[in-house]
Design a protein around this motif. Structure first.
Motif, PDB file in Angstrom:
ATOM      1  N   ARG A 299       1.656  13.753  -6.683  1.00  0.00           N
ATOM      2  CA  ARG A 299       2.488  14.534  -5.764  1.00  0.00           C
ATOM      3  C   ARG A 299       1.592  15.319  -4.817  1.00  0.00           C
ATOM      4  N   THR A 300       2.025  15.391  -3.562  1.00  0.00           N
ATOM      5  CA  THR A 300       1.295  16.154  -2.545  1.00  0.00           C
ATOM      6  C   THR A 300       2.306  17.018  -1.792  1.00  0.00           C
ATOM      7  N   ALA A 301       1.816  17.808  -0.893  1.00  0.00           N
ATOM      8  CA  ALA A 301       2.706  18.644  -0.081  1.00  0.00           C
ATOM      9  C   ALA A 301       3.618  17.780   0.775  1.00  0.00           C
ATOM     10  N   GLU A 302       3.162  16.555   1.117  1.00  0.00           N
ATOM     11  CA  GLU A 302       3.943  15.661   1.980  1.00  0.00           C
ATOM     12  C   GLU A 302       4.902  14.768   1.193  1.00  0.00           C
ATOM     13  N   GLY A 303       4.744  14.691  -0.118  1.00  0.00           N
ATOM     14  CA  GLY A 303       5.590  13.803  -0.905  1.00  0.00           C
ATOM     15  C   GLY A 303       4.843  13.250  -2.097  1.00  0.00           C
ATOM     16  N   ILE A 304       4.619  11.933  -2.093  1.00  0.00           N
ATOM     17  CA  ILE A 304       3.945  11.269  -3.217  1.00  0.00           C
ATOM     18  C   ILE A 304       2.871  10.356  -2.661  1.00  0.00           C
ATOM     19  N   ARG A 305       1.670  10.501  -3.187  1.00  0.00           N
ATOM     20  CA  ARG A 305       0.547   9.654  -2.759  1.00  0.00           C
ATOM     21  C   ARG A 305       0.420   8.474  -3.698  1.00  0.00           C
ATOM     22  N   VAL A 306       0.426   7.281  -3.113  1.00  0.00           N
ATOM     23  CA  VAL A 306       0.338   6.033  -3.864  1.00  0.00           C
ATOM     24  C   VAL A 306      -1.007   5.389  -3.569  1.00  0.00           C
ATOM     25  N   THR A 307      -1.774   5.133  -4.631  1.00  0.00           N
ATOM     26  CA  THR A 307      -3.057   4.458  -4.497  1.00  0.00           C
ATOM     27  C   THR A 307      -2.958   3.095  -5.153  1.00  0.00           C
ATOM     28  N   ASP A 308      -3.418   2.052  -4.446  1.00  0.00           N
ATOM     29  CA  ASP A 308      -3.357   0.720  -5.036  1.00  0.00           C
ATOM     30  C   ASP A 308      -4.744   0.278  -5.484  1.00  0.00           C
ATOM     31  N   GLU A 309      -4.819  -0.902  -6.089  1.00  0.00           N
ATOM     32  CA  GLU A 309      -6.076  -1.330  -6.697  1.00  0.00           C
ATOM     33  C   GLU A 309      -7.166  -1.653  -5.676  1.00  0.00           C
ATOM     34  N   SER A 310      -6.806  -1.716  -4.404  1.00  0.00           N
ATOM     35  CA  SER A 310      -7.836  -1.868  -3.369  1.00  0.00           C
ATOM     36  C   SER A 310      -8.511  -0.540  -3.058  1.00  0.00           C
ATOM     37  N   GLY A 311      -7.931   0.548  -3.579  1.00  0.00           N
ATOM     38  CA  GLY A 311      -8.465   1.881  -3.314  1.00  0.00           C
ATOM     39  C   GLY A 311      -7.769   2.596  -2.176  1.00  0.00           C
ATOM     40  N   ARG A 312      -6.864   1.912  -1.489  1.00  0.00           N
ATOM     41  CA  ARG A 312      -6.175   2.534  -0.366  1.00  0.00           C
ATOM     42  C   ARG A 312      -5.095   3.483  -0.862  1.00  0.00           C
ATOM     43  N   ALA A 313      -5.041   4.687  -0.291  1.00  0.00           N
ATOM     44  CA  ALA A 313      -4.029   5.679  -0.639  1.00  0.00           C
ATOM     45  C   ALA A 313      -3.136   5.950   0.559  1.00  0.00           C
ATOM     46  N   ARG A 314      -1.822   6.026   0.295  1.00  0.00           N
ATOM     47  CA  ARG A 314      -0.859   6.315   1.352  1.00  0.00           C
ATOM     48  C   ARG A 314       0.161   7.315   0.830  1.00  0.00           C
ATOM     49  N   ASP A 315       0.630   8.201   1.697  1.00  0.00           N
ATOM     50  CA  ASP A 315       1.618   9.204   1.336  1.00  0.00           C
ATOM     51  C   ASP A 315       3.010   8.742   1.768  1.00  0.00           C
ATOM     52  N   ALA A 490      12.790  21.215  -6.314  1.00  0.00           N
ATOM     53  CA  ALA A 490      12.422  20.454  -5.116  1.00  0.00           C
ATOM     54  C   ALA A 490      11.112  19.704  -5.307  1.00  0.00           C
ATOM     55  N   ALA A 491      10.197  20.289  -6.039  1.00  0.00           N
ATOM     56  CA  ALA A 491       8.880  19.672  -6.222  1.00  0.00           C
ATOM     57  C   ALA A 491       8.927  18.442  -7.121  1.00  0.00           C
ATOM     58  N   GLN A 492      10.057  18.211  -7.790  1.00  0.00           N
ATOM     59  CA  GLN A 492      10.162  17.067  -8.696  1.00  0.00           C
ATOM     60  C   GLN A 492      11.049  15.964  -8.124  1.00  0.00           C
ATOM     61  N   ARG A 493      11.496  16.126  -6.900  1.00  0.00           N
ATOM     62  CA  ARG A 493      12.367  15.124  -6.295  1.00  0.00           C
ATOM     63  C   ARG A 493      11.560  14.059  -5.541  1.00  0.00           C
TER      64      ARG A 493
END
Length: 553
Positions: A299-315, A490-493
């Motif tokens: 979880r981040t201030a912008e939402g949820i950060r997803v990291t995949d096995e290539s190492g790329r992270a996106r919010d 709100a932080a858990q939605r």
């Protein structure tokens, strides 16, 4: 063995009797988003039936689904071609679909896929069934042709359901969509039977006082066959199957069930918001391919950060998670804040059933050959107490190769073959079937290498499907209702679980579809969207339909 059959109705699940099929069919659509939300990226983890459904409907709403898939699209809708014969497939996971699964069939029909009756034991479309128990064999095309003890067992099951579970009342309420009656009866059953196992329900029923009758029922069961591997599970799981007619009147998808999730990936809907006509979920992805496996969620201030096995992270402002929930424990590095503590407990307590299958391709449906002495088929759909347990025969015409599922087993029976390679399984199963059919040379007809699966050893699955143990209703309720997040901090939605293991009807693709639709409503609501007043969604009606809440203290 079936209880009294009725015309199939919609799979209106008594815990949460929302009419998903009506919501899907309504001309107003599933809802609308604020103009500023158009094109917003939403992560969808997993490309099985649930993930594919969620991604497709999010796209139709005007969002941009970003699908992550660790292996291949389809999940347990896995249709594997036989080596050298790609036109013939083995259904390693889902293979039979009840016509009561109206939401699933919405997508099957949307894609123009053809179905035909599934050859279940004693089904009208099954030429014959052989029951091999305790060394005795009986062949029949209906229960009426079996020895009297089998009819006694069928009658005992019907009596137990009518007297202890109000079968007729519940089915009538489902058919009429009488939610008030349905909820009143079901809520009482939940309170009465949450701590009762399937076997305990049978053993305490006056109709099943004979151990012999319980043993036969465990081997032959109802609908798809024997149910003794479900004996330790909550009887509520079994009652849901019976009430929704999920174990009767099944269809098989011609060409393979994997066509459904793969078809939704490629399908270009006629009506969709924001995107130009001709857009598909695939076209919204680089090179038309899903992103790789998710390895980390934060979880981040912008939402949820997803990291995949290539190492790329996106919010992302929202994430839909569809794999088995155990993947959150050991395959994905998860932020504890992703879920409330009670939901993590429910994830930990989720109980999965194992399952194994072995398929072979044969030169022709030789099982239809007639015995010159008895006039019977050379082989039949087979239920046995030996290692194969269930043998299913798929006939595609007298001059075409046929597919044999030489064994379909669950739990302990699945573990008996789990350490064997496909070739080793084949040898063991052929030797056991030779005891049942001593004059049939199955091996001489095999024309391709055998195909096998054991779902509890599949690294991304660790089980075939969820099935609650007695006392686990409260945990299941937490997971199912997680999509309705108005009472969460709100932080858990913004993180939405779906998949058949989150549903009340695990093991059925309908549960994957309906929980995906729950998640779609959750995302819509989370991003400020609304449903049409004439077509409220599952979250809009949540408080009116919510599963009964059992006391905790």
């Amino acid at each position: 063995m079936t209880s009294a059959t009725t015309a199939a109705t919609t799979m209106l699940v008594p815990d949460f009797p929302f009419s998903y099929d009506s919501w899907l069919r309504h001309p107003a659509g599933l809802g609308t988003l604020p103009a500023a939300a158009a094109g917003t990226e939403v992560a969808v983890v997993g490309g099985g039936m649930a993930g594919s459904t969620a991604a497709y409907e999010l796209m139709r709403l005007g969002l941009r689904p970003v699908l992550y898939e660790a292996e291949q699209l389809g999940g347990r809708m896995r249709s594997v071609p036989f080596p050298g014969h790609p036109e013939h497939v083995a259904e390693m996971g889902a293979m039979r679909f009840p016509v009561s699964a109206r939401s699933l069939f919405h997508y099957i029909d949307l894609l123009g896929l053809r179905t035909r009756p599934f050859p279940n034991p004693l089904a009208p479309s099954t030429p014959s069934t052989l029951i091999d128990l305790n060394g005795a064999r009986h062949r029949a095309s209906s229960v009426a042709e079996l020895p009297g003890v089998y009819q006694e067992v069928a009658d005992a099951w019907e009596k137990a359901l009518q007297e202890r579970a109000e079968l007729s009342t519940v089915r009538d309420a489902i058919r009429r969509r009488d939610v008030e009656t349905l909820k009143a009866v079901w809520n009482r059953l939940v309170r009465d039977y949450d701590d009762q196992s399937f076997y305990g329900f049978l053993a305490t029923s006056g109709a099943f006082q004979s151990f012999r009758h319980r043993e036969i029922f465990g081997q032959v069961g109802f609908g798809t066959g024997g149910w003794d591997t479900d004996f330790p599970n909550s009887v509520l799981e079994i009652l849901r199957v019976v009430f929704t007619e999920a174990d009767d009147n099944h269809r098989i998808i011609e060409g393979g069930s994997q066509q459904v999730p793969m078809g939704l990936w490629e399908h270009r809907p006629r009506r969709l918001a924001h995107w130009p006509r001709g857009t598909s979920v695939a076209s919204l992805h680089p090179d038309g391919r899903p992103l790789p496996a998710v390895t980390r969620l934060r979880r981040t201030a912008e939402g949820i950060r997803v990291t995949d096995e290539s190492g790329r992270a996106r919010d992302f402002p929202a994430v839909v998670f569809s794999p088995h929930v155990w993947a959150l424990l050991n395959r994905v590095d998860c932020d504890p804040a992703l879920l409330p503590t009670g939901h993590w407990t429910a994830v930990e307590r989720t109980h999965y059933m194992g399952a194994s299958k072995l398929f072979v391709l044969v030169d022709r449906p030789f099982w239809r050959d007639r015995d010159p002495v008895t006039g019977a088929d050379a082989m039949s759909m087979t239920l046995t107490d030996r290692m194969p347990r269930g043998v299913y025969l798929f006939d595609e015409g007298p001059d075409r190769p046929g597919v044999m599922c030489l064994s379909y087993t669950w739990n302990d029976d699945s573990l008996k073959v789990a350490t064997l390679r496909a070739e080793e399984r084949l040898e063991v199963l052929l030797s056991r079937l030779a005891e049942v059919y001593p004059d049939v040379d199955i091996r001489s007809h095999v024309i391709a290498e055998p195909l096998a699966v054991t779902w509890e050893t599949e690294p991304r699955f660790m089980g075939a499907f969820k099935s609650n143990l007695p006392g686990q209703y409260r945990y299941q309720r937490r997971l199912f209702t997680q999509f309705a997040q108005e009472d969460m901090e709100a932080a858990q939605r913004g993180f939405f679980l779906c998949g058949d293991d989150v549903s009340w009807t695990a093991g059925f693709a309908e549960g994957a579809v309906t929980t995906a639709l729950n998640a779609v409503w959750g995302v819509l609501n989370h991003l400020g969207g609304v449903t049409h007043a004439d077509n409220p969604g599952p979250g809009d009606l949540f408080h009116a339909l919510a599963p009964v809440e059992l006391p905790y203290g």
